[in-house]
Design a protein around this motif. Structure first.
Motif, PDB file in Angstrom:
ATOM      1  N   LEU A  28      87.427  19.294  47.183  1.00  0.00           N
ATOM      2  CA  LEU A  28      87.189  18.458  45.996  1.00  0.00           C
ATOM      3  C   LEU A  28      88.234  17.360  45.831  1.00  0.00           C
ATOM      4  CD1 LEU A  28      86.115  21.097  43.311  1.00  0.00           C
ATOM      5  CD2 LEU A  28      84.695  19.729  44.833  1.00  0.00           C
ATOM      6  N   LYS A  29      89.314  17.481  46.547  1.00  0.00           N
ATOM      7  CA  LYS A  29      90.417  16.520  46.374  1.00  0.00           C
ATOM      8  C   LYS A  29      89.945  15.094  46.671  1.00  0.00           C
ATOM      9  CE  LYS A  29      95.267  16.192  46.690  1.00  0.00           C
ATOM     10  NZ  LYS A  29      96.058  16.811  45.703  1.00  0.00           N
ATOM     11  N   HIS A  30      90.069  14.234  45.671  1.00  0.00           N
ATOM     12  CA  HIS A  30      89.652  12.822  45.764  1.00  0.00           C
ATOM     13  C   HIS A  30      88.242  12.640  46.309  1.00  0.00           C
ATOM     14  CE1 HIS A  30      94.178  12.213  45.758  1.00  0.00           C
ATOM     15  NE2 HIS A  30      93.711  11.818  44.588  1.00  0.00           N
ATOM     16  N   ARG A  31      87.388  13.584  45.969  1.00  0.00           N
ATOM     17  CA  ARG A  31      86.025  13.528  46.484  1.00  0.00           C
ATOM     18  C   ARG A  31      85.185  12.484  45.747  1.00  0.00           C
ATOM     19  NH1 ARG A  31      82.587  18.366  48.422  1.00  0.00           N
ATOM     20  NH2 ARG A  31      80.461  17.656  48.094  1.00  0.00           N
ATOM     21  N   TYR A  32      85.550  12.209  44.476  1.00  0.00           N
ATOM     22  CA  TYR A  32      84.709  11.315  43.682  1.00  0.00           C
ATOM     23  C   TYR A  32      85.426  10.008  43.395  1.00  0.00           C
ATOM     24  CZ  TYR A  32      82.427  15.754  43.213  1.00  0.00           C
ATOM     25  OH  TYR A  32      81.839  16.946  43.509  1.00  0.00           O
ATOM     26  N   GLN A  33      84.609   8.992  43.090  1.00  0.00           N
ATOM     27  CA  GLN A  33      85.170   7.721  42.649  1.00  0.00           C
ATOM     28  C   GLN A  33      84.589   7.442  41.292  1.00  0.00           C
ATOM     29  OE1 GLN A  33      83.926   5.163  45.754  1.00  0.00           O
ATOM     30  NE2 GLN A  33      85.718   5.607  47.005  1.00  0.00           N
ATOM     31  N   GLY A  34      85.376   6.854  40.414  1.00  0.00           N
ATOM     32  CA  GLY A  34      84.858   6.548  39.088  1.00  0.00           C
ATOM     33  C   GLY A  34      85.991   6.601  38.088  1.00  0.00           C
ATOM     34  N   ASP A  49      97.232  20.451  26.827  1.00  0.00           N
ATOM     35  CA  ASP A  49      96.088  20.746  27.711  1.00  0.00           C
ATOM     36  C   ASP A  49      95.531  19.446  28.277  1.00  0.00           C
ATOM     37  OD1 ASP A  49      96.249  23.451  27.284  1.00  0.00           O
ATOM     38  OD2 ASP A  49      94.597  23.554  25.842  1.00  0.00           O
ATOM     39  N   SER A  50      95.500  18.409  27.426  1.00  0.00           N
ATOM     40  CA  SER A  50      94.962  17.122  27.892  1.00  0.00           C
ATOM     41  C   SER A  50      95.811  16.540  29.016  1.00  0.00           C
ATOM     42  CB  SER A  50      94.861  16.122  26.736  1.00  0.00           C
ATOM     43  OG  SER A  50      93.710  16.415  25.974  1.00  0.00           O
ATOM     44  N   GLU A  51      97.110  16.825  28.980  1.00  0.00           N
ATOM     45  CA  GLU A  51      97.973  16.347  30.074  1.00  0.00           C
ATOM     46  C   GLU A  51      97.603  17.054  31.390  1.00  0.00           C
ATOM     47  OE1 GLU A  51     101.972  15.012  27.636  1.00  0.00           O
ATOM     48  OE2 GLU A  51     101.918  17.058  28.384  1.00  0.00           O
ATOM     49  N   ASN A  52      97.178  18.305  31.281  1.00  0.00           N
ATOM     50  CA  ASN A  52      96.702  19.019  32.474  1.00  0.00           C
ATOM     51  C   ASN A  52      95.327  18.508  32.904  1.00  0.00           C
ATOM     52  OD1 ASN A  52      98.100  21.942  30.992  1.00  0.00           O
ATOM     53  ND2 ASN A  52      98.918  20.907  32.799  1.00  0.00           N
ATOM     54  N   ILE A  53      94.483  18.254  31.903  1.00  0.00           N
ATOM     55  CA  ILE A  53      93.119  17.796  32.210  1.00  0.00           C
ATOM     56  C   ILE A  53      93.159  16.457  32.954  1.00  0.00           C
ATOM     57  CG2 ILE A  53      90.971  16.942  31.162  1.00  0.00           C
ATOM     58  CD1 ILE A  53      91.501  18.999  28.881  1.00  0.00           C
ATOM     59  N   LYS A  54      94.000  15.545  32.441  1.00  0.00           N
ATOM     60  CA  LYS A  54      94.095  14.230  33.095  1.00  0.00           C
ATOM     61  C   LYS A  54      94.477  14.383  34.555  1.00  0.00           C
ATOM     62  CE  LYS A  54      95.210  11.430  29.083  1.00  0.00           C
ATOM     63  NZ  LYS A  54      96.203  10.574  28.428  1.00  0.00           N
ATOM     64  N   ALA A  55      95.459  15.230  34.811  1.00  0.00           N
ATOM     65  CA  ALA A  55      95.913  15.412  36.197  1.00  0.00           C
ATOM     66  C   ALA A  55      94.808  16.035  37.052  1.00  0.00           C
ATOM     67  CB  ALA A  55      97.172  16.265  36.224  1.00  0.00           C
ATOM     68  N   MET A  56      94.044  16.980  36.484  1.00  0.00           N
ATOM     69  CA  MET A  56      92.958  17.598  37.259  1.00  0.00           C
ATOM     70  C   MET A  56      91.891  16.557  37.589  1.00  0.00           C
ATOM     71  SD  MET A  56      92.320  21.474  35.866  1.00  0.00           S
ATOM     72  CE  MET A  56      92.600  21.385  34.126  1.00  0.00           C
ATOM     73  N   LEU A  57      91.543  15.718  36.585  1.00  0.00           N
ATOM     74  CA  LEU A  57      90.518  14.690  36.828  1.00  0.00           C
ATOM     75  C   LEU A  57      90.988  13.702  37.890  1.00  0.00           C
ATOM     76  CD1 LEU A  57      89.361  13.976  33.145  1.00  0.00           C
ATOM     77  CD2 LEU A  57      88.142  15.271  34.903  1.00  0.00           C
ATOM     78  N   GLU A  58      92.278  13.402  37.864  1.00  0.00           N
ATOM     79  CA  GLU A  58      92.791  12.441  38.838  1.00  0.00           C
ATOM     80  C   GLU A  58      92.838  13.051  40.241  1.00  0.00           C
ATOM     81  OE1 GLU A  58      96.083  10.139  37.199  1.00  0.00           O
ATOM     82  OE2 GLU A  58      94.882   9.794  35.393  1.00  0.00           O
ATOM     83  N   GLU A  59      93.038  14.356  40.302  1.00  0.00           N
ATOM     84  CA  GLU A  59      92.976  15.009  41.623  1.00  0.00           C
ATOM     85  C   GLU A  59      91.555  14.955  42.198  1.00  0.00           C
ATOM     86  OE1 GLU A  59      94.800  18.832  42.048  1.00  0.00           O
ATOM     87  OE2 GLU A  59      96.789  17.903  41.980  1.00  0.00           O
ATOM     88  N   LEU A  60      90.567  14.928  41.299  1.00  0.00           N
ATOM     89  CA  LEU A  60      89.176  14.813  41.762  1.00  0.00           C
ATOM     90  C   LEU A  60      88.877  13.392  42.242  1.00  0.00           C
ATOM     91  CD1 LEU A  60      87.052  16.702  39.057  1.00  0.00           C
ATOM     92  CD2 LEU A  60      87.397  17.383  41.422  1.00  0.00           C
ATOM     93  N   GLY A  61      89.728  12.436  41.823  1.00  0.00           N
ATOM     94  CA  GLY A  61      89.534  11.052  42.249  1.00  0.00           C
ATOM     95  C   GLY A  61      89.227  10.090  41.116  1.00  0.00           C
ATOM     96  N   PHE A  62      89.109  10.596  39.874  1.00  0.00           N
ATOM     97  CA  PHE A  62      88.807   9.722  38.734  1.00  0.00           C
ATOM     98  C   PHE A  62      90.058   8.987  38.261  1.00  0.00           C
ATOM     99  CE2 PHE A  62      85.380  12.813  38.593  1.00  0.00           C
ATOM    100  CZ  PHE A  62      84.283  12.020  38.307  1.00  0.00           C
ATOM    101  N   LEU A  63      89.843   7.767  37.737  1.00  0.00           N
ATOM    102  CA  LEU A  63      90.946   6.976  37.197  1.00  0.00           C
ATOM    103  C   LEU A  63      90.745   6.796  35.695  1.00  0.00           C
ATOM    104  CD1 LEU A  63      91.185   4.148  39.898  1.00  0.00           C
ATOM    105  CD2 LEU A  63      92.737   6.104  39.567  1.00  0.00           C
ATOM    106  N   GLU A  64      91.857   6.831  34.953  1.00  0.00           N
ATOM    107  CA  GLU A  64      91.757   6.760  33.494  1.00  0.00           C
ATOM    108  C   GLU A  64      91.451   5.331  33.024  1.00  0.00           C
ATOM    109  OE1 GLU A  64      95.282   8.195  31.517  1.00  0.00           O
ATOM    110  OE2 GLU A  64      94.261   8.279  29.568  1.00  0.00           O
ATOM    111  N   ALA A  71      83.790   3.997  30.795  1.00  0.00           N
ATOM    112  CA  ALA A  71      84.060   5.166  31.640  1.00  0.00           C
ATOM    113  C   ALA A  71      82.784   5.736  32.250  1.00  0.00           C
ATOM    114  CB  ALA A  71      84.760   6.232  30.811  1.00  0.00           C
ATOM    115  N   ASP A  72      82.931   6.368  33.416  1.00  0.00           N
ATOM    116  CA  ASP A  72      81.806   7.074  34.043  1.00  0.00           C
ATOM    117  C   ASP A  72      81.745   8.517  33.554  1.00  0.00           C
ATOM    118  OD1 ASP A  72      81.176   4.882  35.824  1.00  0.00           O
ATOM    119  OD2 ASP A  72      83.056   5.380  36.836  1.00  0.00           O
ATOM    120  N   LEU A  73      82.890   8.996  33.074  1.00  0.00           N
ATOM    121  CA  LEU A  73      82.942  10.372  32.579  1.00  0.00           C
ATOM    122  C   LEU A  73      83.737  10.372  31.263  1.00  0.00           C
ATOM    123  CD1 LEU A  73      83.873  13.455  34.743  1.00  0.00           C
ATOM    124  CD2 LEU A  73      84.820  13.203  32.490  1.00  0.00           C
ATOM    125  N   VAL A  74      83.139  10.887  30.205  1.00  0.00           N
ATOM    126  CA  VAL A  74      83.865  10.990  28.932  1.00  0.00           C
ATOM    127  C   VAL A  74      83.987  12.464  28.577  1.00  0.00           C
ATOM    128  CG1 VAL A  74      83.949  10.381  26.486  1.00  0.00           C
ATOM    129  CG2 VAL A  74      82.992   8.761  28.134  1.00  0.00           C
TER     130      VAL A  74
END
Ligand code: SAH
Ligand code: SF4
Ligand code: F3S
Length: 469
Positions: A28-34, A49-64, A71-74
């Motif tokens: 899953l690492k950097h698998r998505y773009q968006g 928790d949001s600080e953890n969530i942001k990091a998890m989303l960024e590991e998936l490849g999403f940018l804030e 946004a593509d994901l809210v």
């Protein structure tokens, strides 16, 4: 699909939890773009928790992104402490629904405390089929997997466990503040105050090990952090669920010895506050003289019905001890007015208490019925109008003491951790005193991120003004 029930959330479980390390599925690492936008409601625990969530989303490849419409994901990290917290999130969902009509590919998700509410999940299943996913607080670490499933299967995913799962260490983190860091020390709550939904949304009490916490603090010191804020719904219960025999006093002492310049902790339940803790707090200068000590009500009758397990006399003994032993100790509190059947006399007792304690800060609320809690079923003969009036009256009194406490600092010199340039006052910096007071002051930009001496030149209800020395 896992759906939460209050029945299960209410149970007490003596089974020890598993401690394990977070590991993102390498596929899953950097698998998505968006892009993503995360909205956070509620307390400091949710902020962290949001600080953890942001990091998890960024590991998936999403940018804030700052603008949720781009946004593509809210994702909404929600709070359910009072009805208006739920209303805010539902209001936002209304806007997102419109957005989704124009942009069919938009992914909308919910996490946080509302995700744990049985009723909210029922509503989502009945009326909000367009919401793509829900992840609970107890299994937040599954967020990357759940998002991947939504994207691959295009089907709604609801993954909410009623009870805590494993205690997961080493979640990735993207911190909002480069000088002051949140550190979880205990999750969940076992107190079950009769008005409160938190024990249902955050599971049973579980402490992180001292070793894990100290490792995190060492790491933060290495990164240049000046302050740690230790988090828990009731930090004073720290260690009770562990077999090691150490408590909050031991932990505070160990952290104080690391020489990190500032240590804060929130929130303390008065019932678990021991003399040993007061001694440690008094002994170390890097433990800030600022204690949040929620009292909730000045009436013993009301405290009893709230299930708070202390009397006003006990609260005042603790309050006086803290004031006597910890130099310049600022004490703040939370107060609820309009608890079911609160009499005028009960309310007067609350005012009397405030007049005695002269709190440095106080968060005041009108009682809000939370479905599933015992207080929601209590008979209530107090009208909304009276509740509003009591809140107003209470606020006038507490505000007067905020101002008086601030005025007492006029002409003195305070230590300030400088956070940045003031958005409200041109040419000013802002920061916090060790007693947690906001101060705007004239100083050099090079002071940002440091602890500096500031002379107090003006005092207002909510803040101070000053000049760096
Ligand atoms: N764990 C902390 C409180 C967390 S909730 C403690 O026990 O002190 C923060 C505050 O929200 C509480 O202190 C209480 O004052 C308020 N609160 C909680 N439930 C509420 C309800 N149902 N209605 C109104 N206020 C509430
Ligand atoms: Fe809620 Fe009481 Fe637990 Fe605080 S201690 S989170 S008020 S149940
Ligand atoms: Fe709200 Fe949950 Fe915190 S209900 S106050 S976000 S623990």
């Amino acid at each position: 699909m896992h759906l939460p029930t209050y029945k299960e959330a209410r149970t007490m479980n003596k089974k020890p939890y598993e401690r394990k390390a977070f590991l993102l599925n390498p596929e899953l690492k950097h698998r998505y773009q968006g892009t993503y936008h995360l909205k956070t409601y509620g307390c400091q625990m949710n902020e962290h928790d949001s600080e953890n969530i942001k990091a998890m989303l960024e590991e998936l490849g999403f940018l804030e992104v700052e603008d949720y419409e781009k946004a593509d994901l809210v994702l909404l990290n929600t709070c359910s402490i009072r009805e208006n917290a739920n209303n805010k999130a539902f209001g936002m969902l209304g806007r997102l629904k419109h957005l989704k009509e124009e942009n069919k590919g938009l992914i909308v998700g919910i996490c946080g405390c509302m995700a744990q509410e049985e009723k909210v999940i029922q509503d989502i299943l009945d009326k909000y089929q367009w919401i793509n996913f829900v992840v609970g607080t107890n299994n937040l670490y599954q967020l990357p997997e759940v998002i991947a499933k939504v994207i691959e299967s295009k089907q709604q995913q609801i993954e909410v466990y009623s009870r805590e799962q494993d205690l997961v260490e080493q979640l990735p983190v993207k911190r909002d503040n480069p000088y002051s860091a949140y550190v979880n020390i205990i999750y969940g709550c076992d107190k079950f105050c009769t008005y409160c939904i938190v024990p249902y949304t955050r599971g049973r009490q579980r402490s992180r090990t001292m070793e894990d916490i100290l490792n995190e603090v060492d790491h933060l010191i290495h990164e240049g952090y000046q302050e740690v804020i230790l988090l828990g719904q009731n930090v004073n219960a720290y260690g009770k669920d562990l077999a090691y025999g150490y408590d909050l006093a031991d932990l505070l002492e160990k952290i104080a010895l690391t020489k990190i310049p500032r240590i804060r902790f929130v929130t303390s339940h008065p019932w678990d506050f021991t003399d040993k803790m007061i001694d440690v707090i008094s002994k170390y200068n890097n433990i800030c003289p600022s204690i949040h000590l929620p009292v909730q009500s000045g009436s013993n009758q009301v405290l009893k019905r709230m299930g708070r397990r202390y009397t006003i006399e006990q609260y005042l003994t603790l309050f006086d001890k803290l004031k006597a032993k910890k130099k310049n100790c600022a004490i703040s509190t939370d107060i609820i007015v309009g608890f079911p059947n609160e009499t005028e006399e009960d309310f007067m007792d609350t005012l009397k208490l405030v007049e005695y304690c002269k709190f440095d800060n106080a968060f005041t609320f009108i009682f809000s019925k939370r479905e599933g809690t015992p207080a929601a079923k209590m008979k209530d003969n107090v009208s909304d109008e009276i509740k509003e009036k009591r809140l107003q009256q209470l606020n006038e009194v507490v505000n007067q003491y905020f101002l008086e406490n601030n005025q007492a600092l006029l002409g003195t010199t305070v230590d300030v951790l400088v956070m940045g340039t003031s958005e409200k006052k041109d040419g000013y910096l802002y920061g916090y005193t060790d007693t947690m007071k906001l101060i705007n002051f004239i100083g050099e930009k090079s002071m940002i991120g440091k602890i500096v001496r500031v002379e107090v030149i003006d005092a207002k209800t909510w803040s101070l003004d000053g000049r760096a020395l």
